[in-house]
Design a protein around this motif. Structure first.
Motif: not given
Lengths: 208, 339, 436
Positions: A170-175, A177, A183, B135, B138-141, B143
């Motif tokens: 699972s990737p860091l979706l925030i990156m 965005l 960041l 963080f 947003i990154s792992f919505p 999970l």
């Protein structure tokens, strides 16, 4: 500018590292966050900037003796806009998919502080070839920054590079965005400041 | 005369020469202690995994602070309990069943990015634990929104996944929510005791209130932020939360569910990121409450406490600048100026 | 007792008054040598009137006034002037001082008595007070006659005697009120007369019930004097706080008590005024509380002005082994001493010796965590945290814009600060860097 005239190679190097648009001068940050969520987009915009920057510097330098100082800014604008239009139309014709994603930012190159600044502070005062070298260096510096930022963002945010899957999980979706863009830029800027201070005795980015 | 032999080495320093007993460490460790009831309830409802998740958060928060500071040859400040607190709060804000790397990533982001890069405790703009959670969310919505059902058995079980009360409320309405819990009294009791799906530490309102009572008693927090926060949520829920028009909502459900109690008492009151003048704290609390309810009622997420607090964190310096405490002798001065 | 008067905010430090509160005032031994600084007060220093080798008697003027805001100094013993040079004083400055070696005879000049002192005119009273060298004895040492001569446009309607003694440890005023209540009241009456004021108040913190009782019995029959029990809270004895507590008036920012028609005098000052006007005695001695866990025998002593602190400490059994800090004045606003060879002056209300167990180091402090404790306690309603941060970062003008100069350095903020920040030091630094 500096007292001693720089060789052309030094000019290119300076643009790429010493006065790197994004990491050292901290200008043109808008596209560096907006289009760097994938390497393809980042590289495309970077290459466009290399082209526009070099050509603008060359043209401005050629015309520098004929431009009245009072109207230099509109003239630079026109020159930049001319080259941007060329790139814009070329991309719209031959690179349709990318153009759909980053077309807006190609047009916005007109307002890039970095291009304008080089035309003003360097090209309008120096000879044609060294101006081109300066523009090339600056452009490549921007391109490199885009590559580095989009590399980390795409890898961490999607697990791919140029759209090809590299890592699973699972990737860091925030990156990918906007928040992730800030960041990434902030941390990379800090990292390059650290390198500069640790290995080259610099004092970090001017922080303006 | 001054060169005569001195029997004692005297310390010279500026007044005052006596100081109070409070220290940063004492405050932080007391806050940690006050979260103990909530932690125990989380283990009770969600099993040993809850302790593992929270423990991992604390461990990685403390370790990352220690490693960062020692590698930069700074004094390690893990003894003051603030890293521990950040880890603990982050842990209590996570869903019960998260993969092991989520607490680690969240803690590192919370401690290193949010706190230490800004200069350490006292300089951070945002609440570290909440940034860590934002963080992660947003990154792992996916999970981060798997909620298990409380088992209330102190044992690890293959808990069923379910939706949080606020999720149900948002997707299916109040009637369905009441149906799930039996009747309205059962619903209130479940919310109060914590027998409902949600983040680890946020479910048991009663345990959180016990901890909050300790902090209020010690004077480490005041009523201003929690009261104005919760009251605003209550009023807005009552006014706009009902399906049958204005002033038909059920404020209690909104107050007791979600992370409101945890957020209002333990995270909005974080010294560093809230206004320090009491009048400003009321504004801060009202702002938090209003944003929370806007997100809950109209926004994309079922829960808005976290984003509300983070957004209001941005405004804290501005509020402090705009609001002045009542200055001695100022009233008269203003009158004279008007003349 | 009715509801106690007080002000907003403030702190509750550990008072530790029990160390010396029960000790009656004892006369200190005649010192072998005194060092009299010519500047013990706020204002222009006095000019030495004696030369090396001169014989002086007790009560003789050895330094005369040089301006309106100034005060003369007197010899408190009889003997010979041996030196006139710069010596350290308790506030840390080097000040020109007159050194007198005692001849052991303690001869006094003749003092002019006024048994009918209540018939003196206001101007006569002020002249006597001025010539007696009386200054505010609570610590600030502002010349008393100046305080009693307000500009014409200010109407004074109230005199308040400050018996709050809110500084922890100190008991000098407390003992004075218990042992000499009548004299304090007469002093108050003289001050009221000199100002033409009908209303007198005495404010005493409630932790001195015996003093309140003594003063209440001393004022029986005085219709226009009232004793106010005050809430036990620091800094209750600060002028502005006391006025707020007793009269409910707020001294405006940058203003003085006389702007709200009030003159505040310390208990010790009232006593000195009485002794000067009634018996013609100049200010030659004062009550000093010698206390703290660092001293063997805490005492309240009547000490002659100019006696060295080391002499006084010796008479109290000396320092214990763990003594780490000697403070002139109280623990909240007093000055730490680097040497014990400094003289007791008119404004020295106490000598406090802290042992290791009472001492809290502020060498190590951390960043402000913005807890707001200091804002909750600042009696002036300032924001000490932001003042200290501005000062720490060098933004002195910003500190000034945040009412830096309203701060009177009571130290409440530093007392409560959990990060142990030296707030008062930061504020003083800022004050020294910008003009008011």
């Amino acid at each position: 500018m500096s007292l001693k005239p720089k060789s052309n190679w030094e000019l290119i190097k300076n643009g790429m590292f010493g006065e790197n648009t994004i990491f050292r001068m901290a200008i043109s940050l808008c596209p560096s966050i907006a289009v760097t969520n994938g390497m393809k987009n980042g590289v495309a915009l970077g290459i466009s900037v290399v082209f526009v920057q070099t050509m603008v510097n060359m043209t401005v330098s050629l015309m520098r003796k004929f431009i009245h100082p009072k109207i230099r800014i509109p003239i630079f604008m026109l020159v930049i806009a001319g080259y941007v239009t060329i790139i814009d139309l070329l991309m719209a014709t031959y690179a349709r998919p990318i153009y759909k994603e980053i077309g807006l930012y190609i047009q916005i190159i007109v307002a890039f502080a970095s291009i304008f600044a080089r035309a003003e502070v360097y090209a309008s005062k120096n000879k044609v070839f060294s101006s081109m070298c300066d523009g090339l260096g600056m452009g490549i510096g921007f391109l490199l920054a885009m590559v580095v930022i989009s590399f980390f963002r795409e890898l961490l945010g999607k697990g791919t590079l140029f759209g090809y899957p590299i890592v699973s999980g699972s990737p860091l979706l925030i990156m990918i965005l906007p928040a992730g863009g800030f960041l990434a830029v902030g941390l990379l800027m800090g990292f390059f400041n650290w390198i500069d201070m640790r290995f080259f005795g610099g004092k970090g980015a001017s922080g303006v | 005369m001054a060169t005569e032999a001195k029997a004692h080495e005297l310390i010279v320093s500026v007044s005052p020469h006596v100081r109070g007993q409070e220290t940063v460490a004492r405050i932080m460790w007391t806050v940690n202690l006050s979260l103990l009831p909530a932690f125990i309830m989380s283990v009770y409802y969600f099993g040993p995994l809850a302790a593992f998740v929270t423990g991992l958060c604390i461990l990685s928060a403390v370790l990352s602070e220690h490693i960062y500071q020692t590698s930069l040859k700074k004094k390690s400040t893990i003894g003051d309990g603030s890293a521990f607190l950040t880890g603990l709060l982050l842990g209590l804000n996570l869903p019960p069943s998260v993969p092991f790397y989520i607490p680690i990533v969240g803690s590192v982001i919370a401690i290193v990015i949010t706190k230490l890069l800004f200069g350490g405790l006292g300089y951070n703009v945002f609440n570290p634990a909440l940034i860590g959670r934002a963080f992660l969310l947003i990154s792992f919505p996916k999970l981060m929104t798997i909620w298990s059902e409380p088992t209330a058995q102190f044992v690890a079980m293959d808990a069923k996944t379910t939706a949080t009360p606020l999720g149900v409320l948002k997707e299916e309405g109040l009637a369905k929510l009441i149906e799930i819990f039996g009747d309205k009294t059962d619903l209130y009791m479940s919310l109060l005791m914590g027998s409902r799906a949600g983040s680890l530490g946020e479910t048991s309102a009663i345990a959180l209130l016990i901890g909050a009572a300790l902090l209020l008693y010690r004077g480490y927090i005041t009523w201003h932020i929690p009261f104005s926060f919760i009251a605003t949520v209550g009023v807005m829920a009552w006014a706009f939360g009902g399906q049958a028009g204005l002033f038909t909502g059920d404020p209690l459900i909104h107050i007791l569910s979600g992370g409101l109690i945890l957020g209002a008492f333990f995270m909005a009151t974080d010294y560093v990121t809230c206004p320090s003048i009491r009048k400003g704290q009321i504004i801060f609390g009202i702002g938090c409450g209003a944003i929370t309810m806007m997100i809950r009622l109209k926004g994309g997420f079922p829960e808005g406490v976290m984003f509300a607090i983070l957004l209001m964190n941005c405004f804290a310096p501005l509020i402090d600048r705009g609001v002045k405490s009542k200055k001695f002798g100022a009233v008269k001065e203003q009158k004279e100026q008007k003349k | 007792m009715s509801k106690t008067a007080t002000f907003e905010r403030g702190i509750h430090p550990k008072y530790r008054k029990e160390l010396a509160a029960g000790k009656s005032i004892t006369q200190a031994n005649l010192p072998q040598r005194i060092v009299v600084p010519v500047s013990q007060h706020i204002g222009a220093p006095a000019k030495p009137e004696v030369n090396i080798g001169d014989e002086v008697k007790r009560g003789q003027v050895i330094g005369s006034t040089t301006g309106f805001v100034s005060s003369p100094v007197h010899s408190s013993i009889s003997g010979k002037v041996t030196a006139i040079a710069d010596f350290p004083t308790s506030v840390g400055k080097m000040v020109q001082s007159i050194v007198i070696e005692s001849d052991g005879k303690d001869e006094a000049i003749s003092f002019k008595e006024h048994p009918d002192y209540m018939n003196l005119s206001a101007d006569e009273i002020k002249t006597i007070i001025k010539d007696a060298g009386i200054v505010g004895m609570g610590g600030a040492a502002f010349p008393t006659n100046v305080k009693l001569s307000p500009p014409k446009e200010k109407t004074i309607d109230t005199v308040i005697i400050n018996g709050a003694e809110c500084e922890p440890y100190l008991t000098a005023d407390h003992r004075l009120m218990v042992e000499h209540p009548r004299e304090v009241v007469e002093g108050l009456k003289i001050i009221m007369k000199s100002l033409g004021v009908k209303e007198g108040h005495i404010g005493i913190e409630e932790n001195k019930p015996d003093a309140i009782k003594a003063m209440e019995s001393a004022i029986s029959g005085e219709a226009n004097i009232k004793v106010w029990p005050l809430e036990i809270k620091y800094p209750q004895g600060a002028e502005k706080m006391l006025i707020k507590a007793v009269k409910g008036r707020e001294v405006p920012s940058k203003g003085l008590p006389m702007d709200v028609g009030v003159v505040v005098q310390n208990v010790g000052t009232a006593l000195a005024v009485y002794e000067a006007v009634r018996f013609g005695k100049p200010l030659l001695e004062r009550v000093v509380t010698v206390t703290g866990n660092g001293i063997r025998e805490p005492k309240n002593m009547m000490v002659r002005i100019g006696t060295l602190m080391s002499d006084v400490i010796e008479q109290c059994g000396g320092l214990v082994d763990g003594a780490v800090k000697v403070i002139s004045g109280g623990p909240m606003m007093g000055f730490a001493q680097w040497t014990l060879d400094v003289p007791v002056v008119k404004g020295t209300s106490g000598i406090l010796v802290l042992a290791e167990d009472e001492y809290v180091s502020s060498d190590q402090y951390s960043a402000c965590i913005r807890c707001g404790s200091c804002i909750d306690v600042c009696p002036m309603g300032l924001n000490p945290s932001i003042l200290s941060i501005y000062s720490e970062k060098g933004f002195y003008e910003d500190a000034k814009a945040n009412n830096l100069f309203d701060c009177f350095e009571c130290g409440s903020c530093a007392y409560v600060c959990p990060a142990k920040r030296p707030m008062v030091q930061f504020i003083r630094l800022a004050k020294s860097q910008v003009k008011p």
